[in-house]
Motif scaffolding. Sequence first.
Motif, PDB file in Angstrom:
ATOM      1  N   ALA A   1       0.780  -1.251  -0.137  1.00 61.90           N
ATOM      2  CA  ALA A   1       0.110  -0.148   0.205  1.00 61.90           C
ATOM      3  C   ALA A   1       0.822   1.389   0.135  1.00 61.90           C
ATOM      4  O   ALA A   1       0.534   2.170  -0.642  1.00 61.90           O
ATOM      5  N   LEU A   2       1.902   1.138   0.699  1.00 61.56           N
ATOM      6  CA  LEU A   2       2.927   2.392   0.673  1.00 61.56           C
ATOM      7  C   LEU A   2       3.520   2.477  -0.708  1.00 61.56           C
ATOM      8  O   LEU A   2       3.704   3.637  -1.035  1.00 61.56           O
ATOM      9  N   LEU A   3       3.785   1.527  -0.978  1.00 59.87           N
ATOM     10  CA  LEU A   3       4.748   1.593  -2.622  1.00 59.87           C
ATOM     11  C   LEU A   3       3.544   1.962  -3.535  1.00 59.87           C
ATOM     12  O   LEU A   3       3.964   2.759  -4.471  1.00 59.87           O
ATOM     13  N   ALA A   4       2.092   1.735  -3.507  1.00 58.15           N
ATOM     14  CA  ALA A   4       1.238   2.133  -4.360  1.00 58.15           C
ATOM     15  C   ALA A   4       1.008   3.599  -4.415  1.00 58.15           C
ATOM     16  O   ALA A   4       0.803   4.332  -5.169  1.00 58.15           O
ATOM     17  N   VAL A   5       0.804   4.185  -2.933  1.00 57.85           N
ATOM     18  CA  VAL A   5       0.861   5.684  -2.628  1.00 57.85           C
ATOM     19  C   VAL A   5       2.186   6.390  -3.349  1.00 57.85           C
ATOM     20  O   VAL A   5       2.030   7.395  -3.880  1.00 57.85           O
ATOM     21  N   LEU A   6       3.369   5.675  -3.108  1.00 63.69           N
ATOM     22  CA  LEU A   6       4.308   6.310  -3.801  1.00 63.69           C
ATOM     23  C   LEU A   6       4.247   6.313  -5.206  1.00 63.69           C
ATOM     24  O   LEU A   6       4.824   7.214  -5.827  1.00 63.69           O
ATOM     25  N   GLN A   7       4.028   5.247  -5.887  1.00 63.00           N
ATOM     26  CA  GLN A   7       3.876   5.139  -7.252  1.00 63.00           C
ATOM     27  C   GLN A   7       3.068   6.225  -7.814  1.00 63.00           C
ATOM     28  O   GLN A   7       3.084   6.761  -8.969  1.00 63.00           O
ATOM     29  N   ALA A   8       1.707   6.673  -7.127  1.00 71.86           N
ATOM     30  CA  ALA A   8       0.865   7.547  -7.430  1.00 71.86           C
ATOM     31  C   ALA A   8       1.664   8.991  -7.411  1.00 71.86           C
ATOM     32  O   ALA A   8       1.456   9.843  -8.327  1.00 71.86           O
ATOM     33  N   MET A   9       2.418   9.244  -6.353  1.00 66.98           N
ATOM     34  CA  MET A   9       3.087  10.303  -6.215  1.00 66.98           C
ATOM     35  C   MET A   9       4.019  10.597  -7.139  1.00 66.98           C
ATOM     36  O   MET A   9       4.045  11.511  -7.880  1.00 66.98           O
TER      37      MET A   9
END
Length: 156
Positions: free
Chosen positions: A24-32
């Motif tokens: 989930a943290l990587l997914a948020v970073l990916q969107a950023m």
Amino acid sequence: MSSPPAAAPRWPLILLRVTATTLALLAVLQAMLAGSFLNGTYDSLKDHEGNAMTMATVVVAQLVAALLVRRPGRGPLWPLWTTALLTVAVIGQIGAGYARAIGVHVTLGVLLVSGILFALVGAWRLPLPAQQARADGGPDGSGRLPRPVGPVEVNR
């Protein structure tokens, strides 16, 4: 006389929680990183690619964790099929990105982040099995105080 069934191990569920949180943290970073690229910071595209590969690794680790929750952990089936679907989606997302199919890539990205967050909430809502009793625990070996069986009286 048969003994009670052994409690399910806790570690597969803890591993599932760790991998789901990391994903989930990587997914948020990916969107950023995608937003940064669209904002004109073109160097973010390389970081976006590297983060996608990290996400692919973590989603495979989560698939193994979901399998361990199901098999030796005797847990529910939904984490396994949800994570299998997420694994296919991450691989498809990487393929769409390399193919520069932006419409598919952005749409699948939104769905993927939603699915990852769904899996995260579900992983944290699964109850942890009770810990094994220790020999130096409380009166019954569980480390817990006994529950009162009737009304509790308080002396003043």
